[in-house]
Design a protein around this motif. Structure first.
Motif, PDB file in Angstrom:
ATOM      1  N   GLU A 149       0.835  -1.203   0.000  1.00 35.50           N
ATOM      2  CA  GLU A 149       0.000   0.000   0.000  1.00 35.50           C
ATOM      3  C   GLU A 149       0.870   1.254   0.000  1.00 35.50           C
ATOM      4  OE1 GLU A 149      -3.039   0.081   3.047  1.00 35.50           O
ATOM      5  OE2 GLU A 149      -3.532  -2.011   2.648  1.00 35.50           O
ATOM      6  N   LYS A 150       1.924   1.259   0.776  1.00 29.47           N
ATOM      7  CA  LYS A 150       2.834   2.407   0.798  1.00 29.47           C
ATOM      8  C   LYS A 150       3.452   2.635  -0.585  1.00 29.47           C
ATOM      9  CE  LYS A 150       4.219   2.262   5.655  1.00 29.47           C
ATOM     10  NZ  LYS A 150       5.313   1.994   6.587  1.00 29.47           N
ATOM     11  N   LYS A 151       3.875   1.532  -1.201  1.00 28.11           N
ATOM     12  CA  LYS A 151       4.496   1.624  -2.522  1.00 28.11           C
ATOM     13  C   LYS A 151       3.497   2.157  -3.545  1.00 28.11           C
ATOM     14  CE  LYS A 151       8.371   0.398  -4.545  1.00 28.11           C
ATOM     15  NZ  LYS A 151       9.590   1.112  -4.280  1.00 28.11           N
ATOM     16  N   ILE A 152       2.254   1.665  -3.474  1.00 24.46           N
ATOM     17  CA  ILE A 152       1.213   2.135  -4.394  1.00 24.46           C
ATOM     18  C   ILE A 152       0.957   3.626  -4.185  1.00 24.46           C
ATOM     19  CG2 ILE A 152      -1.276   1.985  -4.894  1.00 24.46           C
ATOM     20  CD1 ILE A 152      -0.975  -1.076  -4.422  1.00 24.46           C
ATOM     21  N   ASN A 153       0.869   4.039  -2.920  1.00 22.35           N
ATOM     22  CA  ASN A 153       0.647   5.465  -2.623  1.00 22.35           C
ATOM     23  C   ASN A 153       1.793   6.331  -3.149  1.00 22.35           C
ATOM     24  OD1 ASN A 153      -1.826   5.027  -1.408  1.00 22.35           O
ATOM     25  ND2 ASN A 153      -0.954   4.895   0.667  1.00 22.35           N
ATOM     26  N   GLN A 154       3.021   5.863  -2.989  1.00 22.37           N
ATOM     27  CA  GLN A 154       4.177   6.607  -3.492  1.00 22.37           C
ATOM     28  C   GLN A 154       4.118   6.725  -5.017  1.00 22.37           C
ATOM     29  OE1 GLN A 154       7.478   4.347  -1.972  1.00 22.37           O
ATOM     30  NE2 GLN A 154       7.482   5.378   0.022  1.00 22.37           N
ATOM     31  N   LEU A 155       3.802   5.608  -5.671  1.00 24.32           N
ATOM     32  CA  LEU A 155       3.717   5.623  -7.139  1.00 24.32           C
ATOM     33  C   LEU A 155       2.574   6.518  -7.614  1.00 24.32           C
ATOM     34  CD1 LEU A 155       4.436   1.869  -7.948  1.00 24.32           C
ATOM     35  CD2 LEU A 155       5.920   3.820  -8.437  1.00 24.32           C
ATOM     36  N   THR A 156       1.457   6.464  -6.890  1.00 23.11           N
ATOM     37  CA  THR A 156       0.311   7.310  -7.243  1.00 23.11           C
ATOM     38  C   THR A 156       0.702   8.782  -7.167  1.00 23.11           C
ATOM     39  OG1 THR A 156      -1.196   5.639  -6.397  1.00 23.11           O
ATOM     40  CG2 THR A 156      -2.093   7.852  -6.674  1.00 23.11           C
ATOM     41  N   LYS A 160       0.714  11.413 -10.242  1.00 25.39           N
ATOM     42  CA  LYS A 160      -0.021  12.683 -10.153  1.00 25.39           C
ATOM     43  C   LYS A 160       0.936  13.860 -10.389  1.00 25.39           C
ATOM     44  CE  LYS A 160      -3.835  11.382  -7.143  1.00 25.39           C
ATOM     45  NZ  LYS A 160      -4.444  11.561  -5.818  1.00 25.39           N
ATOM     46  N   ASN A 161       2.082  13.798  -9.750  1.00 26.81           N
ATOM     47  CA  ASN A 161       3.076  14.849  -9.947  1.00 26.81           C
ATOM     48  C   ASN A 161       3.519  14.933 -11.401  1.00 26.81           C
ATOM     49  OD1 ASN A 161       3.075  15.744  -7.311  1.00 26.81           O
ATOM     50  ND2 ASN A 161       4.800  14.437  -6.699  1.00 26.81           N
ATOM     51  N   TYR A 162       3.684  13.808 -12.034  1.00 25.14           N
ATOM     52  CA  TYR A 162       4.137  13.747 -13.438  1.00 25.14           C
ATOM     53  C   TYR A 162       3.120  14.440 -14.347  1.00 25.14           C
ATOM     54  CZ  TYR A 162       5.613  11.836 -17.892  1.00 25.14           C
ATOM     55  OH  TYR A 162       6.017  11.689 -19.182  1.00 25.14           O
TER      56      TYR A 162
END
Length: 165
Positions: A149-156, A160-162
């Motif tokens: 979940e942490k990894k998914i949140n970081q990637l999300t 979004k930033n991208y």
């Protein structure tokens, strides 16, 4: 069977047996004379003290405790010519020596004899082990899920930033 005894006795016990005036015709007679010859009051006192104070160690399994308990009981029964402890006393001592958490699980069943107490104890230890295994698996899965979940949140956030930049 009695003819094989000399092959098992070594040193002092072997010499004692060789010097006996009368051969034995029965095992119980041999056992009584042998124990009288090679045990003393201190041996008996020590065994009884060990029996009255036997405890399952914190890291000791039920099977190890059962083996230790039965071995001590066998020694006492071999040493004593009469039934020194009643079945109720043996049962009480077995239960009293268990870990506290097992005592609390076994006592409500009021086992009538040593064998039923042993069966209840084995059953509860297996249940405790299974519960611990399940907790470990759940913990591992939970940690894995949490990390994912942490990894998914970081990637999300990166995605979004991208797209927002």
């Amino acid at each position: 069977m009695l003819r094989t005894i000399p092959y098992f006795l070594k040193r002092t016990a072997g010499e004692w047996f060789e010097n006996l005036a009368t051969p034995f015709n029965d095992w119980n007679a041999f056992k009584a004379v042998f124990l009288e010859q090679f045990t003393d009051n201190n041996t008996s006192i020590t065994l009884h003290n060990c029996f009255r104070n036997i405890k399952q160690e914190p890291s000791e399994s039920v099977m190890t405790y059962i083996g230790k308990f039965n071995k001590l009981l066998r020694w006492i029964r071999q040493l004593e010519t009469n039934d020194y402890y009643s079945d109720a006393q043996i049962l009480d001592q077995f239960i009293a020596g268990l870990k506290d958490k097992l005592i609390k699980k076994v006592c409500p069943h009021a086992p009538e004899d040593l064998n039923s107490a042993i069966q209840h104890t084995k059953k509860y230890e297996m249940a405790i082990e299974e519960a611990n295994r399940t907790k470990l698996v759940n913990l591992a899965i939970g940690e894995t899920s949490s990390a994912a979940e942490k990894k998914i949140n970081q990637l999300t956030k990166k995605v979004k930033n991208y797209f927002t930049n």
